[in-house]
Design an enzyme around this catalytic site. Structure first.
Site, short mmCIF file in Angstrom:
data_model
loop_
_atom_site.label_atom_id
_atom_site.label_comp_id
_atom_site.label_asym_id
_atom_site.label_seq_id
_atom_site.Cartn_x
_atom_site.Cartn_y
_atom_site.Cartn_z
N GLY A 220 0.81 -1.20 0.00
CA GLY A 220 0.00 0.00 0.00
C GLY A 220 0.85 1.26 0.00
O GLY A 220 1.93 1.31 -0.61
N SER A 221 0.37 2.28 0.68
CA SER A 221 1.00 3.59 0.61
C SER A 221 2.38 3.65 1.26
O SER A 221 3.10 4.64 1.06
CB SER A 221 0.09 4.64 1.24
OG SER A 221 -1.06 4.83 0.45
N THR A 222 2.78 2.63 2.04
CA THR A 222 4.15 2.64 2.56
C THR A 222 5.16 2.59 1.41
O THR A 222 6.29 3.06 1.55
CB THR A 222 4.40 1.47 3.52
OG1 THR A 222 4.20 0.23 2.84
CG2 THR A 222 3.48 1.55 4.73
N LYS A 224 5.06 4.31 -1.19
CA LYS A 224 5.27 5.66 -1.72
C LYS A 224 6.63 6.22 -1.31
O LYS A 224 7.17 7.10 -1.99
CB LYS A 224 4.15 6.58 -1.27
CG LYS A 224 2.81 6.27 -1.90
CD LYS A 224 1.67 7.07 -1.28
CE LYS A 224 0.33 6.67 -1.88
NZ LYS A 224 -0.82 7.29 -1.18
#
Length: 488
Positions: A220-222, A224
């Site tokens: 997920g957004s980790t 990014k």
């Protein structure tokens, strides 16, 4: 008077006896030398197993104290394995079973623990002649007992994993997978052991799965943070507004990508990381291109099938062949991007350590029973993921996530904390319960970070709308980092 001659019958008898002796020697050689391995490996031959369990097994140590032991049970296999706080340490120790074999550290370091490793011999030639069995050696781990206990308590029966790493050395301070199990229930050879095994195998929660090392999840957004690293390496300025529409139409599709947070239109990379803007980082991945994104991911350890700690670790994956739409999703940790919790802890550790990832390790040294070291695991660099300038910029951005973004619940008074939250979609058409993530690091003010951590929570009793990395995973990470810093 002449000596009587030997009769023909006598000569024949002597020759026959000689042939019998030769045949006996040939057969003995065939059995004891040529076919020895076959007989040793025959399941019906229990002599090796009896010898293996005839003496206590060496121990696995945490903070210099054993978390394993051996107990004499009076059966044919004299000693069976015992565990102290077995469920707490199971993700690291694994189990040693008289029926089902050995796993994790119990398996990788079996020769040392069983006393069969030749390095344990003090007088090797004499021991070989006398066939004196060696006492089992010990495995001294890098785990910190207080940190391990804090991580296990913080998970509070949730399904998921926690990994904490010392950035400057690569020492694994905590390795937790929940739900867990008691390795001691599998140690012996009784009917109760077989029942325990069957129950664990049938459990839908898979308590024997090592989620910290052997399970991969969409990060997920980790992820990014990795996309930001690729952009900064390419020369992007984190404080310049981006040309990022909201919503973002994925290339060559009619699908639109949206954001959970407001204020993402043309947001800077810094603000977009703090608010976890999907549109900004998905477009950024496409603009950077597949080659740069693959290079950035692999610099942090993705796609490496050889990672050992020394237990084998499942390969984290960033696809190397994608169209732009899939690249956009992969750049925010979705599509086919998958990572182990250890891998994401390595991402945070590398950024905390000036861009250099130290090889993660679970073992500090191997010793004889008297404590004399026979092997010492030294520190070594795994990858230079980014240069120090980029790492410093990433730390500044990740610290903004914790001070004013989605990761405020990871704050620790008197400490500098950087992090990134993530809520990864899961299941067919994203109908499954999302995975809640947090990765980050912490150190005392004015000092280098002392711990990097990754937390993933697979499921929760919370309502689906309330599941988030900031709400569920960040507080767990905070408790673990506090245990390292010894602050409250």
């Amino acid at each position: 008077m002449s000596r009587p001659g030997i009769s023909v019958t006598g000569r024949r008898a002597g020759t026959f006896c000689l042939l019998l002796i030769v045949a006996l020697l040939v057969q003995a050689t065939r059995v004891q030398v040529l076919r020895a391995q076959r007989y040793d490996d025959n399941p019906a031959n229990r002599r090796a197993a009896i010898a293996r369990y005839a003496q206590p097994r060496g121990d696995i140590l945490v903070d210099g104290r054993p978390v394993t032991g051996s107990r004499a049970d009076g059966r044919m296999f004299r000693y069976e394995r015992t565990y102290r706080d077995g469920p707490v340490y199971a993700a690291a120790t694994g189990y040693s079973s008289q029926i089902y074999g050995n796993t994790l550290l119990e398996g990788v370091e079996d020769d040392v623990l069983a006393g069969t490793d030749p390095r344990l011999a003090v007088f090797a030639p004499w021991d070989a002649v006398t066939r004196t069995p060696q006492r089992g050696g010990d495995v001294v781990t890098t785990l910190d007992g207080a940190v391990q206990q804090a991580a296990y308590r913080a998970m509070d029966r949730k399904r998921g994993a926690v990994v904490a790493v010392e950035p400057a050395t690569g020492r694994i301070l905590a390795l937790v997978s929940t739900p867990s199990y008691d390795p001691g229930s599998l140690a012996g050879s009784s009917a109760a052991v077989r029942r325990a095994w069957a129950a664990l195998q049938a459990d839908p929660l898979q308590p024997m799965l090592d989620r910290a090392l052997r399970q991969t999840y969409p990060p997920g957004s980790t992820f990014k943070v990795v996309t930001a690293a690729a952009a900064l390496t390419a020369g992007a300025d984190p404080d310049v507004p981006t040309d990022s529409p909201e919503p973002l139409r994925l290339p060559d599709t009619d699908r639109e990508l949206t954001n959970e947070a407001p204020g993402c239109l043309d947001a800077t990379l810094r603000l977009a990381l703090a608010r976890s803007c999907n549109t900004v980082y998905a477009k950024l991945g496409v603009d950077l291109g597949l080659d740069r994104m693959v290079a950035a991911a692999e610099a942090f350890g993705f796609n490496d099938p050889r990672l050992r700690v020394p237990v084998a670790v499942s390969r984290s994956v960033f696809d190397t062949r994608m169209d732009p739409a899939r690249l956009a999703l992969s750049s925010i940790g979705q599509y086919d991007t998958r990572a182990t919790p250890l891998q994401m802890a390595m991402v945070a550790a590398g950024i905390a350590n000036g861009g250099r990832i130290m090889a993660p390790r679970l073992v500090d040294r191997l010793t004889r029973a008297d404590g004399t070291a026979v092997a010492i695991e030294s520190e070594r660099t795994y990858r230079q993921a980014v240069d120090p300038r980029v790492a410093a910029e990433l730390r500044s951005m990740m610290e903004d996530v914790v001070t004013e973004g989605t990761g405020t619940r990871a704050q620790i008074p008197g400490a500098v904390v950087g992090g990134k939250t993530g809520t990864a979609q899961n299941g067919v058409a994203n109908r499954g319960t999302p995975y809640a993530w947090f990765i980050g690091y912490a150190g005392r003010e004015g000092a280098a970070p002392r711990v990097a951590v990754a937390v993933v929570v697979e499921d929760s009793d919370a309502r689906r709308a309330d599941i988030s990395g900031g709400g569920l995973a960040a507080p767990i990470a905070r408790d673990v980092m506090q245990a390292v810093l010894r602050v409250r």
